[in-house]
Structures are given as structure tokens and as C-alpha cells.
Design an enzyme around this catalytic site. Sequence first.
Site, mmCIF file in Angstrom:
data_model
loop_
_atom_site.group_PDB
_atom_site.id
_atom_site.type_symbol
_atom_site.label_atom_id
_atom_site.label_comp_id
_atom_site.label_asym_id
_atom_site.label_seq_id
_atom_site.Cartn_x
_atom_site.Cartn_y
_atom_site.Cartn_z
ATOM 1 N N ARG A 75 -43.870 4.724 33.331
ATOM 2 C CA ARG A 75 -43.563 3.491 32.598
ATOM 3 C C ARG A 75 -43.870 2.242 33.410
ATOM 4 O O ARG A 75 -44.102 1.165 32.850
ATOM 5 C CB ARG A 75 -42.110 3.518 32.111
ATOM 6 N N GLU A 112 -32.477 15.324 43.445
ATOM 7 C CA GLU A 112 -31.178 16.015 43.402
ATOM 8 C C GLU A 112 -31.389 17.512 43.681
ATOM 9 O O GLU A 112 -30.684 18.117 44.474
ATOM 10 C CB GLU A 112 -30.551 15.780 42.033
HETATM 11 P P1 AMP Z 1 -34.726 6.707 40.874
HETATM 12 O O1 AMP Z 1 -35.735 7.340 41.782
HETATM 13 O O2 AMP Z 1 -33.439 7.484 40.772
HETATM 14 O O3 AMP Z 1 -34.494 5.241 41.168
HETATM 15 O O4 AMP Z 1 -35.307 6.828 39.417
HETATM 16 C C1 AMP Z 1 -36.332 6.061 39.091
HETATM 17 C C2 AMP Z 1 -37.201 6.622 37.993
HETATM 18 O O5 AMP Z 1 -36.539 7.486 37.065
HETATM 19 C C3 AMP Z 1 -37.694 5.441 37.241
HETATM 20 O O6 AMP Z 1 -39.086 5.513 37.279
HETATM 21 C C4 AMP Z 1 -37.123 5.566 35.866
HETATM 22 O O7 AMP Z 1 -38.182 5.553 34.964
HETATM 23 C C5 AMP Z 1 -36.425 6.887 35.783
HETATM 24 N N1 AMP Z 1 -34.984 6.789 35.480
HETATM 25 C C6 AMP Z 1 -33.964 7.140 36.294
HETATM 26 N N2 AMP Z 1 -32.784 6.979 35.705
HETATM 27 C C7 AMP Z 1 -33.042 6.478 34.473
HETATM 28 C C8 AMP Z 1 -32.223 6.086 33.358
HETATM 29 N N3 AMP Z 1 -30.886 6.167 33.381
HETATM 30 N N4 AMP Z 1 -32.836 5.615 32.263
HETATM 31 C C9 AMP Z 1 -34.182 5.524 32.227
HETATM 32 N N5 AMP Z 1 -34.999 5.879 33.219
HETATM 33 C C10 AMP Z 1 -34.450 6.360 34.340
#
Ligand code: AMP
Length: 189
Positions: A75, A112
Site C-alpha cells: 500500500r 511475531e
Molecule cells: P508493522 O511492521 O507492524 O509496523 O506493520 C506495518 C505494515 O503492516 C504496514 O505496511 C501496514 O500496511 C500493515 N499493518 C499492520 N497493522 C495494521 C493494521 N492494524 N491495519 C492496517 N494495516 C496494518
Amino acid sequence: MKLQRLVNANFTKEKTMESMKQIIRDIPDFPKKGIIFKDITPLLSNPAAFQKTINLLKYRYIDKMVSAVVGVEARGFIFASALAYALGVGVVMVRKPGKLPYKTFKETYSLEYGTDTIEIHQDAFRSGQNIVVIDDVLATGGTMAATLNLIQKHFENLNIIEATFLIELDFLKGREKLNGIPIYSMIHY
Ligand code: AMP
């Protein structure tokens, strides 16, 4: 008069952020139980909301001499390409493994359960460039931390202006993983 204009501008910005929040949709238990997924597709398909989002970012960076906008799969690509077009600069893609055709640098990071890898083309940047790195959501910060590590490890003399997000989930404290890099998130939950 100037102060009033500033107050009005801030008020309008607040209102814009509130209306953005109304447009973004919560999907509980997606992709797995316990996660509230922030679904940005209603914002993307709303012409006024999408244009406002890109314009807000455009005017944030228009005088920062940006040389390229980096998008994180998948995205992040949508916002990176629209912003790059608005600024008149190019897009660089950070992709999942096996997608980029030329020589790449790789970064593996922990999830995770298990690990994930991202890649970037070895000729993605030139020395001295100013870049903005963009993704849709800052959650735990793992993806952006890996992206910034990948870039900082392999490209010298590059100025990361900001890591930019449409949405930041404050309670996950993802920004603590992005030490030292300025962060801008349009909307906070
Ligand atoms: P993180 O590495 O945990 O910061 O997750 C980032 C990626 O996961 C981003 O590219 C988001 O597109 C997706 N993502 C993680 N959590 C969510 C959420 N609650 N809603 C939408 N997209 C999420």
C-alpha cells in the site's frame, strides 16, 4: 490577522483529519483474530479524500528538495507514486523478496512468528539525494525499521527527510523502533 489565519488553517487541518478518520474503516479480526485492520480503501476510492491526502503531503515536502519518494510494498506504493508525481520526482520501491529484477540489497527482520525479508535495487539512489519513505500504517514499526536499516546500511550520504505514514497506531509504540529518523503521521489512533 496572521495569527487568525494560522488558527483557521489549524482548525481546517483538524477538521480534515477528523473527516479522514470517518472515512477509514475498521475491520475487526482481520487478517487474524484480535487485530483491528485499518482499511484505507474507502479513502482511496473517495476522490476528494485521496486528493486532500496527497496535497497535504505535497505541501509538506514541496520546499524540501526531495529527490525521490520510497514506497514500501504494497500500500505504500499507492501513496509514494501519487506524492512523487505531485512533487515531480521519481519513485523507489522496497519490495518483498523475489520481485525486483535487477541486483538487490536485502534485509531480514523478525515478525511475531518467523521472519520476513525486503529488497531494494542496488542502484536505487545516488549520493546526496534527499528522500521521503512512505507506508500506509505504522503499527509495530518492524517493517519501517527494516526499510530504514536497509537504506542506511547500503547507501552512503543519503538524507532521509522523514518516514511518513497515513496512519500511526500510537499504542503499539512503533516509532520507538525508528530511532533518530523524523516521523510524520497524518492520523493517529
Ligand atoms: P508493522 O511492521 O507492524 O509496523 O506493520 C506495518 C505494515 O503492516 C504496514 O505496511 C501496514 O500496511 C500493515 N499493518 C499492520 N497493522 C495494521 C493494521 N492494524 N491495519 C492496517 N494495516 C496494518
